[in-house]
Design an enzyme around this catalytic site. Structure first.
Site, mmCIF file in Angstrom:
data_model
loop_
_atom_site.group_PDB
_atom_site.id
_atom_site.type_symbol
_atom_site.label_atom_id
_atom_site.label_comp_id
_atom_site.label_asym_id
_atom_site.label_seq_id
_atom_site.Cartn_x
_atom_site.Cartn_y
_atom_site.Cartn_z
ATOM 1 N N GLY A 1 0.197 -5.059 25.995
ATOM 2 C CA GLY A 1 0.391 -5.198 24.545
ATOM 3 C C GLY A 1 1.413 -6.266 24.203
ATOM 4 O O GLY A 1 2.135 -6.140 23.208
ATOM 5 N N LYS B 1 -1.145 9.995 21.112
ATOM 6 C CA LYS B 1 0.195 9.748 21.659
ATOM 7 C C LYS B 1 0.749 10.990 22.371
ATOM 8 O O LYS B 1 1.439 10.877 23.383
ATOM 9 C CB LYS B 1 1.149 9.289 20.547
ATOM 10 C CG LYS B 1 0.838 7.892 20.032
ATOM 11 C CD LYS B 1 1.075 6.858 21.124
ATOM 12 C CE LYS B 1 0.785 5.449 20.690
ATOM 13 N NZ LYS B 1 0.928 4.480 21.802
ATOM 14 N N ASP C 1 1.662 10.029 0.092
ATOM 15 C CA ASP C 1 3.057 9.902 0.522
ATOM 16 C C ASP C 1 3.172 10.043 2.038
ATOM 17 O O ASP C 1 4.118 9.558 2.641
ATOM 18 C CB ASP C 1 3.902 11.015 -0.124
ATOM 19 C CG ASP C 1 4.467 10.591 -1.474
ATOM 20 O OD1 ASP C 1 4.435 9.381 -1.785
ATOM 21 O OD2 ASP C 1 4.931 11.488 -2.202
ATOM 22 N N ARG D 1 12.076 7.639 5.237
ATOM 23 C CA ARG D 1 11.732 7.112 6.551
ATOM 24 C C ARG D 1 12.961 6.488 7.188
ATOM 25 O O ARG D 1 13.865 5.996 6.497
ATOM 26 C CB ARG D 1 10.640 6.026 6.446
ATOM 27 C CG ARG D 1 9.276 6.512 5.973
ATOM 28 C CD ARG D 1 8.563 7.358 7.003
ATOM 29 N NE ARG D 1 7.234 7.738 6.552
ATOM 30 C CZ ARG D 1 6.943 8.803 5.787
ATOM 31 N NH1 ARG D 1 7.928 9.594 5.363
ATOM 32 N NH2 ARG D 1 5.697 9.064 5.456
ATOM 33 N N THR E 1 11.053 5.578 16.236
ATOM 34 C CA THR E 1 10.828 5.795 14.819
ATOM 35 C C THR E 1 10.049 4.607 14.239
ATOM 36 O O THR E 1 9.604 3.736 14.983
ATOM 37 C CB THR E 1 12.210 5.971 14.136
ATOM 38 O OG1 THR E 1 12.004 6.489 12.852
ATOM 39 C CG2 THR E 1 12.970 4.649 14.065
ATOM 40 N N ASN E 2 9.886 4.527 12.915
ATOM 41 C CA ASN E 2 9.148 3.403 12.300
ATOM 42 C C ASN E 2 9.852 2.087 12.638
ATOM 43 O O ASN E 2 11.055 1.958 12.401
ATOM 44 C CB ASN E 2 9.100 3.566 10.774
ATOM 45 C CG ASN E 2 8.227 4.735 10.346
ATOM 46 O OD1 ASN E 2 8.165 5.760 11.030
ATOM 47 N ND2 ASN E 2 7.548 4.590 9.227
ATOM 48 N N GLY F 1 5.510 -5.065 22.235
ATOM 49 C CA GLY F 1 5.316 -5.737 23.519
ATOM 50 C C GLY F 1 5.941 -7.127 23.521
ATOM 51 O O GLY F 1 6.569 -7.538 24.506
ATOM 52 N N SER G 1 5.303 7.487 19.262
ATOM 53 C CA SER G 1 5.713 7.300 17.869
ATOM 54 C C SER G 1 6.264 8.618 17.333
ATOM 55 O O SER G 1 5.871 9.697 17.786
ATOM 56 C CB SER G 1 4.482 6.912 17.066
ATOM 57 O OG SER G 1 4.671 7.209 15.714
ATOM 58 N N SER G 2 7.130 8.510 16.335
ATOM 59 C CA SER G 2 7.733 9.722 15.769
ATOM 60 C C SER G 2 6.703 10.589 15.044
ATOM 61 O O SER G 2 6.996 11.739 14.711
ATOM 62 C CB SER G 2 8.858 9.344 14.810
ATOM 63 O OG SER G 2 8.378 8.490 13.797
HETATM 64 O O1 GFB Z 1 4.839 2.827 6.831
HETATM 65 P P1 GFB Z 1 3.746 3.733 6.374
HETATM 66 O O2 GFB Z 1 2.425 3.099 6.170
HETATM 67 O O3 GFB Z 1 3.530 4.896 7.392
HETATM 68 O O4 GFB Z 1 4.161 4.415 4.986
HETATM 69 P P2 GFB Z 1 4.068 6.372 7.699
HETATM 70 C C1 GFB Z 1 5.420 4.992 4.766
HETATM 71 C C2 GFB Z 1 5.556 5.405 3.314
HETATM 72 O O5 GFB Z 1 5.637 4.236 2.490
HETATM 73 C C3 GFB Z 1 4.404 6.225 2.761
HETATM 74 C C4 GFB Z 1 4.765 4.349 1.394
HETATM 75 O O6 GFB Z 1 4.921 7.226 1.912
HETATM 76 C C5 GFB Z 1 3.615 5.190 1.947
HETATM 77 O O7 GFB Z 1 2.845 5.762 0.904
HETATM 78 N N1 GFB Z 1 4.390 3.015 0.917
HETATM 79 C C6 GFB Z 1 4.756 2.481 -0.273
HETATM 80 C C7 GFB Z 1 3.624 2.097 1.536
HETATM 81 N N2 GFB Z 1 4.224 1.278 -0.468
HETATM 82 C C8 GFB Z 1 3.520 1.005 0.651
HETATM 83 C C9 GFB Z 1 2.731 -0.117 1.044
HETATM 84 O O8 GFB Z 1 2.577 -1.106 0.334
HETATM 85 N N3 GFB Z 1 2.160 -0.042 2.297
HETATM 86 C C10 GFB Z 1 2.324 1.026 3.120
HETATM 87 N N4 GFB Z 1 1.753 1.018 4.333
HETATM 88 N N5 GFB Z 1 3.041 2.122 2.752
HETATM 89 C C11 GFB Z 1 2.883 5.806 9.925
HETATM 90 C C12 GFB Z 1 1.761 6.440 10.696
HETATM 91 O O9 GFB Z 1 3.164 6.722 8.915
HETATM 92 O O10 GFB Z 1 4.045 5.622 10.671
HETATM 93 C C13 GFB Z 1 1.597 5.890 12.046
HETATM 94 O O11 GFB Z 1 0.583 6.330 9.926
HETATM 95 C C14 GFB Z 1 2.914 5.622 12.750
HETATM 96 O O12 GFB Z 1 0.854 6.801 12.764
HETATM 97 C C15 GFB Z 1 3.911 4.959 11.878
HETATM 98 O O13 GFB Z 1 3.455 6.815 13.233
HETATM 99 C C16 GFB Z 1 5.265 4.797 12.521
HETATM 100 O O14 GFB Z 1 5.515 6.350 8.084
HETATM 101 O O15 GFB Z 1 3.705 7.325 6.606
#
Ligand code: GFB
Length: 311
Positions: A11, A141, A270, A210, A165-166, A17, A108-109
């Site tokens: 990766g 995972k 959310d 987050r 985490t993220n 990666g 992943s968390s």
């Molecule tokens: O980062 P995200 O897509 O993933 O979204 P998760 C985090 C939060 O940000 C959610 C909000 O509550 C989204 O609704 N958000 C607000 C947005 N605006 C935006 C936007 O423009 N784009 C996105 N993408 N989100 C992921 C998992 O969850 O986290 C994966 O789906 C992985 O499996 C990753 O674990 C680390 O934190 O919700």
């Protein structure tokens, strides 16, 4: 790992990666192995076995995965579970069969239950239901970390796992449909500023919290664990503090200098309400992150602008 060890980074074109590769190159490692997806499709078992037979890596960083933000996870559910199960099973099995000395699997968390006591300790694993928007990815995972743990128990191999985490940083995905929140907001605020737009749309309610870690800190933790940890239990890797999506949006707005309004679109989910990792275990081993959220976003934004200029 010695500087002449044969180290495979699965990766290496991805965000994590590529950060591991950069760091190992910087530290003087000379025998780094990498293959692009066109050269080696990790979903094809026979090809993966042939690669391991030919190249005989001694150490493996397994950072290859199908990843994405909340919308991608929620939309391409079959791809997220199947691609990830195939990639990790092929690499872990071939690594075991070819006698790899040590392997680090990155998860992943989101493996932890949707409603877990915060901050989330490693013991929370499999104590409750998963967040539905990322259940397929999380199940893959969890299977990967358990495969490493059980190979260790049954065959005594030194395969370990870490759960970051993220993450965010260079080589992140800035595609608005498939990206995570932090790169999405960098792009949205930048475009809005350049175009003189009056508002930026943020998904959901803004209330979920987050935790964000710069990918260079994640790479640093991965190399640290490769050198300092040998155990069956997975290890959380995080910054140690979280922030609401609303506050994150305001911070990115300020760094980018957008003067319009933020609008929340509640038609988007959310996801999990809060996801802050308890990092006591890795802290006790002697590791801590270094890059603050403000500094990390500032440098990620510079990287984004450079890429835009190159494009
Ligand atoms: O980062 P995200 O897509 O993933 O979204 P998760 C985090 C939060 O940000 C959610 C909000 O509550 C989204 O609704 N958000 C607000 C947005 N605006 C935006 C936007 O423009 N784009 C996105 N993408 N989100 C992921 C998992 O969850 O986290 C994966 O789906 C992985 O499996 C990753 O674990 C680390 O934190 O919700």
């Amino acid at each position: 790992m010695k500087t002449d060890s044969r180290i495979y980074i699965a990766g290496h074109r991805g965000m994590v990666g590529s950060a591991i590769l950069r760091r190992l190159q910087r530290d003087g490692y000379k025998n780094l192995l990498a293959r692009s997806r066109d050269e080696l499709d990790l979903r094809r078992q026979a090809d993966v076995e042939e690669f391991f037979d030919d190249e005989q890596p001694e150490y493996v960083f397994l950072a290859a995965a199908k990843v994405g933000g909340i919308h991608a996870n929620n939309t391409y559910k079959a791809d997220f579970i199947l691609d990830n199960l195939q990639i990790q099973t092929n690499v872990i099995t071939a690594a075991y069969q070819s006698g790899v000395k040590k392997l680090l699997f990155l998860g992943s968390s989101c493996i932890y239950p949707k409603i877990a006591p915060q901050p989330i300790t490693e013991e929370s694993l499999l104590t409750g239901s998963l967040e539905p928007t990322n259940e397929p990815y999380a199940i893959a995972k969890i299977a990967g970390l358990k495969a490493c743990q059980f190979l260790r128990e049954q065959y005594g191999v030194d395969f370990i796992s870490m759960m970051p985490t993220n993450l965010y940083g260079p080589n992140d995905n800035f595609d608005l449909k498939t990206s995570h929140v932090l790169p999405a907001l960098i792009r949205k605020f930048h475009d809005a500023k350049v175009q003189g737009a009056r508002h930026v749309e943020v998904w959901g309610t803004g209330s979920p919290r987050r935790e964000f870690l710069h990918v260079d800190d994640c790479a640093d933790a991965g190399i640290f664990l490769m050198e300092n940890y040998s155990g069956g239990e997975t290890i959380n890797v995080g910054w140690g503090e979280d922030i609401s999506i609303r506050k994150l949006a305001e911070l990115i707005q300020e760094i980018i200098g957008f003067e319009g309004e933020i609008i929340f679109n509640r038609d988007y989910p959310d996801g999990t309400p809060r996801k802050l990792l308890d990092t006591s275990r890795i802290n006790q081993l002697g590791w801590r992150p270094k890059i603050s959220l403000r500094d990390g976003i500032t440098s990620a934004y510079s990287w984004f602008k450079e890429q835009r200029q190159l494009a």
